[in-house]
Design a protein around this motif. Structure first.
Motif, mmCIF file in Angstrom:
data_model
loop_
_atom_site.group_PDB
_atom_site.id
_atom_site.type_symbol
_atom_site.label_atom_id
_atom_site.label_comp_id
_atom_site.label_asym_id
_atom_site.label_seq_id
_atom_site.Cartn_x
_atom_site.Cartn_y
_atom_site.Cartn_z
ATOM 1 N N GLN A 188 43.555 23.089 34.938
ATOM 2 C CA GLN A 188 44.908 23.455 35.368
ATOM 3 C C GLN A 188 45.215 24.910 35.033
ATOM 4 N N ARG A 189 44.760 25.316 33.841
ATOM 5 C CA ARG A 189 44.999 26.702 33.427
ATOM 6 C C ARG A 189 44.276 27.679 34.352
ATOM 7 N N LEU A 190 43.051 27.329 34.719
ATOM 8 C CA LEU A 190 42.293 28.188 35.627
ATOM 9 C C LEU A 190 42.938 28.265 37.005
ATOM 10 N N ARG A 191 43.497 27.133 37.438
ATOM 11 C CA ARG A 191 44.188 27.136 38.732
ATOM 12 C C ARG A 191 45.389 28.084 38.708
ATOM 13 N N GLU A 192 46.135 28.006 37.605
ATOM 14 C CA GLU A 192 47.305 28.884 37.492
ATOM 15 C C GLU A 192 46.882 30.352 37.456
ATOM 16 N N GLU A 193 45.786 30.614 36.719
ATOM 17 C CA GLU A 193 45.296 31.998 36.684
ATOM 18 C C GLU A 193 44.840 32.459 38.061
ATOM 19 N N ASN A 194 44.186 31.566 38.794
ATOM 20 C CA ASN A 194 43.730 31.900 40.143
ATOM 21 C C ASN A 194 44.912 32.184 41.074
ATOM 22 N N LYS A 195 45.971 31.367 40.908
ATOM 23 C CA LYS A 195 47.179 31.576 41.720
ATOM 24 C C LYS A 195 47.804 32.923 41.417
ATOM 25 N N GLN A 196 47.861 33.238 40.110
ATOM 26 C CA GLN A 196 48.442 34.521 39.711
ATOM 27 C C GLN A 196 47.624 35.687 40.245
ATOM 28 N N ILE A 197 46.282 35.503 40.231
ATOM 29 C CA ILE A 197 45.408 36.562 40.750
ATOM 30 C C ILE A 197 45.632 36.757 42.242
ATOM 31 N N LYS A 198 45.823 35.665 42.966
ATOM 32 C CA LYS A 198 46.073 35.763 44.406
ATOM 33 C C LYS A 198 47.366 36.520 44.695
ATOM 34 N N GLU A 199 48.380 36.172 43.886
ATOM 35 C CA GLU A 199 49.662 36.863 44.092
ATOM 36 C C GLU A 199 49.525 38.356 43.807
ATOM 37 N N ASP A 200 48.795 38.662 42.720
ATOM 38 C CA ASP A 200 48.585 40.083 42.403
ATOM 39 C C ASP A 200 47.772 40.767 43.494
ATOM 40 N N ASP A 201 46.790 40.065 44.035
ATOM 41 C CA ASP A 201 45.970 40.632 45.103
ATOM 42 C C ASP A 201 46.795 40.888 46.368
ATOM 43 N N GLY A 202 47.716 39.967 46.642
ATOM 44 C CA GLY A 202 48.570 40.151 47.830
ATOM 45 C C GLY A 202 49.456 41.376 47.689
ATOM 46 N N THR A 222 38.283 43.347 51.486
ATOM 47 C CA THR A 222 36.991 42.684 51.227
ATOM 48 C C THR A 222 36.832 42.402 49.726
ATOM 49 N N ALA A 223 37.216 43.354 48.898
ATOM 50 C CA ALA A 223 37.107 43.178 47.444
ATOM 51 C C ALA A 223 37.998 42.046 46.964
ATOM 52 N N VAL A 224 39.199 41.979 47.575
ATOM 53 C CA VAL A 224 40.133 40.917 47.176
ATOM 54 C C VAL A 224 39.586 39.547 47.543
ATOM 55 N N LYS A 225 39.017 39.458 48.732
ATOM 56 C CA LYS A 225 38.464 38.181 49.179
ATOM 57 C C LYS A 225 37.317 37.745 48.270
ATOM 58 N N ASP A 226 36.448 38.725 47.954
ATOM 59 C CA ASP A 226 35.314 38.400 47.085
ATOM 60 C C ASP A 226 35.768 37.926 45.712
ATOM 61 N N GLU A 227 36.790 38.582 45.189
ATOM 62 C CA GLU A 227 37.287 38.201 43.865
ATOM 63 C C GLU A 227 37.899 36.802 43.885
ATOM 64 N N GLY A 228 38.688 36.509 44.982
ATOM 65 C CA GLY A 228 39.290 35.170 45.102
ATOM 66 C C GLY A 228 38.233 34.100 45.265
#
Length: 244
Positions: free
Chosen positions: A180-194, A214-220
């Motif tokens: 769950q923590r990783l999911r939240e971190e992933n969500k936060q990363i997506k928002e920051d990437d956007g 491209t870098a954002v997609k690779d990171e996500g």
């Protein structure tokens, strides 16, 4: 000339009884009492010396005293149809006043001074009802013993299984929280990437914008792969522990 009567008092007087089973040594006790005011020498003899062990088999009984003689029958195969022909003889002689050596007494004794008593041997087996009662007692004791020995083992296995299940549940819960923590971190990363994507689009050239996307997609993608790998590892650990 007739021999004098036996001065010693024998208990039992006429028969030595041996009670089976005869798979081990069986002992009968012969008590010799000297009621006279003279010391008396005695010897115990048998018609089957290889079958019996007698202690003591000879000695001196002081005036007015007694002695117990142990007659030990050696183990043998008992046949109820065979009657015992074994016999014992207690031989005695009065000790002269001027002699204390036992060997000297027997050497100096005259045949007419010797006294003797004879005893038969009888073999007895335990009664059938005694055997039955003994067997029933053992049967009644056996179940209770087995229950006492098995019950603690069962309790121990149950408590051990409960402990294992509890550990697995706690670890599963911990891993779920980690996912769950990783999911939240992933969500936060997506928002920051956007947010960063929008900034790059407005401030950078088209070529630079494509590289950033491209870098954002690779990171996500890397984050999602990491989350899935962790999830599969958790499931594998849980299944492995349940199988063990």
């Amino acid at each position: 000339m007739a021999r004098p009567e036996q001065v010693l008092v024998l208990e039992p007087q006429h028969e030595l009884k041996f009670r089976g089973p005869f798979t081990d040594v069986v002992t009968a006790t012969l008590k010799l009492t000297n009621p006279t005011d003279r010391n008396v020498c005695f010897k115990v003899k048998t018609t089957a010396p290889r079958r019996y062990c007698v202690r003591p088999n000879s000695g001196i009984i002081d005036a007015g005293t007694s002695i117990n003689v142990s007659v030990m029958l050696q183990p043998f195969e008992y046949d109820p149809n065979e009657k015992s022909k074994h016999k014992f003889m207690v031989q005695s002689v009065l000790v002269p006043y001027d002699m204390t050596d036992m060997e000297g007494v027997w050497k100096e004794a005259k045949p007419e001074e010797l006294m003797d008593s004879k005893l038969r041997c009888a073999f007895e087996m335990p009664l059938e009802n005694d055997k039955t009662h003994e067997g029933e007692s053992k049967k009644n004791e056996t179940p209770s013993t087995s229950v006492k020995s098995e019950h603690p083992a069962k309790q121990g296995s149950v408590s051990m299984d409960d402990g294992e299940v509890k550990k697995i549940m706690e670890e599963c819960k911990r891993l779920q929280m980690e996912v769950q923590r990783l999911r939240e971190e992933n969500k936060q990363i997506k928002e920051d990437d956007g947010l960063r994507k929008r900034r790059v689009t407005s401030a950078a050239a088209p070529h630079s914008s494509n590289m950033a996307m491209t870098a954002v997609k690779d990171e996500g993608l890397s984050t999602r792969v990491l989350a899935f790998c962790l999830l599969f590892f958790v499931i594998g650990v849980i299944i492995g522990k349940m199988v063990l």
